[in-house]
Design an enzyme around this catalytic site. Structure first.
Site, short mmCIF file in Angstrom:
data_model
loop_
_atom_site.label_atom_id
_atom_site.label_comp_id
_atom_site.label_asym_id
_atom_site.label_seq_id
_atom_site.Cartn_x
_atom_site.Cartn_y
_atom_site.Cartn_z
N GLY A 216 0.90 -1.18 -0.04
CA GLY A 216 0.02 -0.10 -0.05
C GLY A 216 0.82 1.31 0.07
O GLY A 216 1.91 1.00 -0.66
N SER A 217 0.40 2.42 0.84
CA SER A 217 1.21 3.49 0.61
C SER A 217 2.41 3.61 1.32
O SER A 217 3.33 4.68 1.24
CB SER A 217 0.16 4.43 1.41
OG SER A 217 -0.92 4.86 0.31
N THR A 218 2.71 2.36 2.06
CA THR A 218 4.13 2.66 2.59
C THR A 218 5.10 2.51 1.62
O THR A 218 6.39 2.87 1.62
CB THR A 218 4.38 1.23 3.79
OG1 THR A 218 4.40 -0.02 2.97
CG2 THR A 218 3.64 1.36 4.79
#
Length: 482
Positions: A216-218
């Site tokens: 995801g956004s990591t």
């Protein structure tokens, strides 16, 4: 007649020679592998007659052998079984060994080459052979904090010392009790093992090192790193941040989480895009930077490579071939991008340590039963995926995520925390995974933490990385720096 005798003698000679070669191969060349094979229960029966060394965390034994009144001589015990199961593994008369019990078996049972002198002394004095102790790098406080904060949710927590690579915490849930697999009743052990194998939640799997998830956004940390390393961007570079991003060569449209607007004028700085985790900004940024640069950056951070800590780990994945819309999706940690929690902790550790990624390790010191040091791990450099300048810029941007962005739940009073949240879509009928990667103190990091909570944990479809994973990371960071 003589010819027949000669043929018979030749056949007998060949058979004897074959037996000699086979016996020599088995006893000399194949013996080490056969002895180490988990299926070789004879080795385990022999080992049970000796006192196996303990596995130690902060001076306390988390695995030890005590005398038993049965034919095996000693019983392996795990005082805090489920808490440390991903680290210790199990030692079973039926199913062999796993985790540290497996990788450090020769020192624990006293047969390692490095313990030759100890074995010789025991032979001369007539003492019973004893195994060596294995002191692991785990911090008891950090491990307990991670266990408690994760609660009854499925997922994993990994904490590292970014300056050395030492593993400070490794929690995987649901867990199991290795005491049940170490019992001497083979029937009970078999029943328990089959029950664990049949469990849909896979408690025997170490989610921290084995399971791969969409990050995801990591993953935007790696996209930002690629952009900064290119020299064409800095933290204040203004980039497009539309409400919706049509993906080229397709009919798909990328939106922001919850349909939110990132910026009224549809553009913002790179730092602000990371701070609020703007999907469309990073989707466009990834396409502009290009799939090759993203892949190169991911590989530099360790994607595609397995490390041994000494537990074996599953390599994380960045796809080999991407078209333009797939590149946009990969840039927000979706499509076929997949990472282990350990890998994302390594990403955070490189940023925290001025661009230097240290080799992760779990075994600190091996000592004989008389407490003499047999070996001690020296920290070593694994890679330099980014420059110190890029690492420092990313750190400042990640501090912004925690002080005024999506990661505010990771704030610690009086301490600057750097972090990045992630909410990773899985399937259309399952809640998203919740992620957080961060470190503290930001100006002199002592600990980096990666947290994954599967399918949103207790919040389910309402979960975000900031709401679910960030508080867990905060608890672990506090346990280390307090």
């Amino acid at each position: 007649m003589n010819a027949a005798l000669r043929r018979l003698s030749l056949v007998a000679f060949v058979m004897m020679l074959s037996l000699m070669v086979a016996a020599t191969y088995i006893h000399v060349f194949a013996a080490p592998d056969l002895n180490a094979d988990n299926r070789n229960v004879r080795t385990i029966y022999r080992e049970y007659g000796n006192s196996r060394g303990p596995i130690i965390v902060d001076g306390e034994s988390v695995a030890l052998s005590t005398p038993s009144d049965d034919a095996f001589g000693y019983q392996r015990e795990y005082p805090q079984g489920p808490l440390y199961a991903p680290v210790t593994g199990f030692y079973s008369i039926v199913f062999g060994r796993s985790a540290i019990e497996y990788t450090q078996n020769s020192v624990l049972n006293g047969t390692a080459d490095s313990l030759f002198i100890s074995r010789l002394e025991a032979l001369v004095t007539g003492e019973q052979p004893r195994g060596s102790s294995v002191e692991v790098t785990i911090s008891a406080a950090a491990q307990q904090a991670a266990w408690d904060a994760l609660g009854d949710q499925r997922g994993a927590v990994v904490a590292l010392d970014p300056k050395t690579g030492a593993v400070l915490a490794m929690v995987s849930k649901p867990s199991y009790d290795p005491n049940d697999l170490a019992a001497h009743d083979t029937s009970l052990v078999n029943d328990e093992y089959q029950r664990l194998l049949a469990d849909d939640d896979s408690p025997l799997i170490n989610r921290a090192t084995t399971n791969r998830y969409p990050p995801g956004s990591t993953f935007k940390l790696l996209v930002a790193a690629a952009a900064l390393e290119s020299g064409a961007y800095d933290a204040d570079t203004v980039i497009p941040a539309p409400d919706q991003l049509p993906l080229p060569q397709s009919s798909s449209i990328m939106g922001n989480f919850g349909g939110a607007t990132c910026a009224p004028d549809e553009e913002m700085t790179l730092a602000d895009a990371l701070r609020i985790s703007c999907n469309t900004a990073f989707g466009q940024l990834g396409m502009d930077v290009g799939a090759d640069a993203l892949r190169s950056t991911a590989q530099a951070f360790g994607f595609g490579t397995s490390v041994e800590i000494p537990l074996k780990t599953t390599p994380s994945v960045f796809p080999g071939e991407l078209d333009v819309p797939q590149t946009a999706l990969a840039s927000i940690g979706q499509f076929d991008v997949a990472a282990t929690p350990l890998q994302m902790a390594l990403v955070g550790s490189a940023i925290a340590n001025d661009g230097v990624q240290m080799s992760p390790y779990l075994v600190d010191t091996v000592r004989t039963a008389d407490l003499d040091v047999v070996s001690q791990t020296e920290p070593s450099e694994l890679a330099r995926p980014i420059s110190a300048t890029t690492a420092n810029t990313l750190t400042d941007m990640m501090v912004g995520v925690v002080t005024g962005g999506s990661g505010s739940a990771a704030q610690i009073r009086g301490v600057d925390v750097a972090g990045k949240t992630g909410t990773a879509q899985t399937t259309t009928d399952a809640p998203p995974h919740a992620w957080f990667v961060g470190f503290a103190p930001a100006d002199d990091p002592e600990v980096v933490v990666a947290v994954i909570v599967e399918n949103g944990g207790n919040l389910g479809a309402e979960a975000t990385g900031g709401a679910v994973a960030a508080p867990i990371a905060r608890a672990v960071m506090q346990a280390v720096i307090s």
